[in-house]
Design an enzyme around this catalytic site. Structure first.
Site, short mmCIF file in Angstrom:
data_model
loop_
_atom_site.label_atom_id
_atom_site.label_comp_id
_atom_site.label_asym_id
_atom_site.label_seq_id
_atom_site.Cartn_x
_atom_site.Cartn_y
_atom_site.Cartn_z
N LYS A 123 45.24 47.66 37.18
CA LYS A 123 44.23 46.83 37.84
C LYS A 123 44.88 45.62 38.51
CE LYS A 123 41.43 44.03 35.65
NZ LYS A 123 40.38 43.48 34.75
N ASP A 141 37.26 46.59 37.83
CA ASP A 141 37.03 45.78 36.63
C ASP A 141 35.66 46.16 36.05
OD1 ASP A 141 35.24 44.66 38.38
OD2 ASP A 141 35.79 42.59 37.97
#
Length: 213
Positions: A123, A141
């Site tokens: 991420k 997220d």
């Protein structure tokens, strides 16, 4: 699982783009290095809390060299208001050292090299690749995961499934900024406990059954 149609997805992003033509991360930074550190610090923390800490941290240590000189204890002292601050301080100093040793102090434009840095997962690498290097990477997220599933935009059982689905389903014209539009919409409108459907500009396109009044 309900799946939003292609025409609806095009309209979905057209509206988000019209409302916010130049979406940006809410993390504060001046250089690629500072963004990398800020994203590492933002894990399980709010952007607001990270910004409050990094304003002072980056004033004291704006570069990898300065961060290394500050040391773990020094960094920890600046970020102690952020969750998991001791581990994050350790990672920040370690990644700064590796940037100097392997990349001349520069943030690499390479996923594998980024993910080899302490505290940097997929991420974080995606955020850096998208925000700094303007690559069509999708950092999923909790906000984006919820939004993709709730709306029918790109449903998936896990983060990787949603990421891959978004990369396929988001129109190319919107792909570079899609991450920012989605995270902001999830953060301020399509919130976790009670989405503000009345204020949502894509309400009619969304396939969520339990819309709020």
């Amino acid at each position: 699982m309900a799946l939003m149609k292609r025409e609806a997805i095009q309209e979905f992003f057209s509206r988000l783009a019209a409302a916010n033509p130049e979406p940006k991360t809410e993390l504060e930074y001046q250089t690629p290095y500072q963004l990398l550190v800020a994203v590492v610090l933002s894990a399980q923390a709010t952007d607001k809390s990270v910004n409050l800490a990094t304003r002072k941290l980056f004033a004291a240590a704006p570069t990898p060299e300065a961060m290394l000189a500050l040391g773990e204890e020094g960094v920890a002292d600046y970020i102690k208001t952020i969750g998991l601050f001791r581990n994050k301080a350790k990672n920040t100093v370690a990644l700064s050292r590796l940037l100097l040793e392997r990349h001349g102090g520069e943030v690499p434009r390479d996923r594998e090299a980024l993910e080899a840095l302490p505290g940097v997962g997929r991420k974080t690498a995606n955020v850096v690749l998208n925000t700094i290097f303007r690559e069509p990477a999708m950092a999923v997220d909790t906000h984006i995961f919820r939004l993709a599933n709730r709306t029918g935009l790109a449903p998936g059982k896990d983060v990787m499934a949603v990421e891959q689905s978004l990369l396929k389903r988001v129109p190319k014209a919107f792909l570079l900024d899609a991450h920012h539009w989605l995270i902001l919409h999830g953060r301020y409108v399509c919130t976790a406990r009670k989405p503000n459907c009345a204020a949502c500009i894509v309400r009619d396109l969304c396939l969520f059954r339990d819309k709020t009044a």
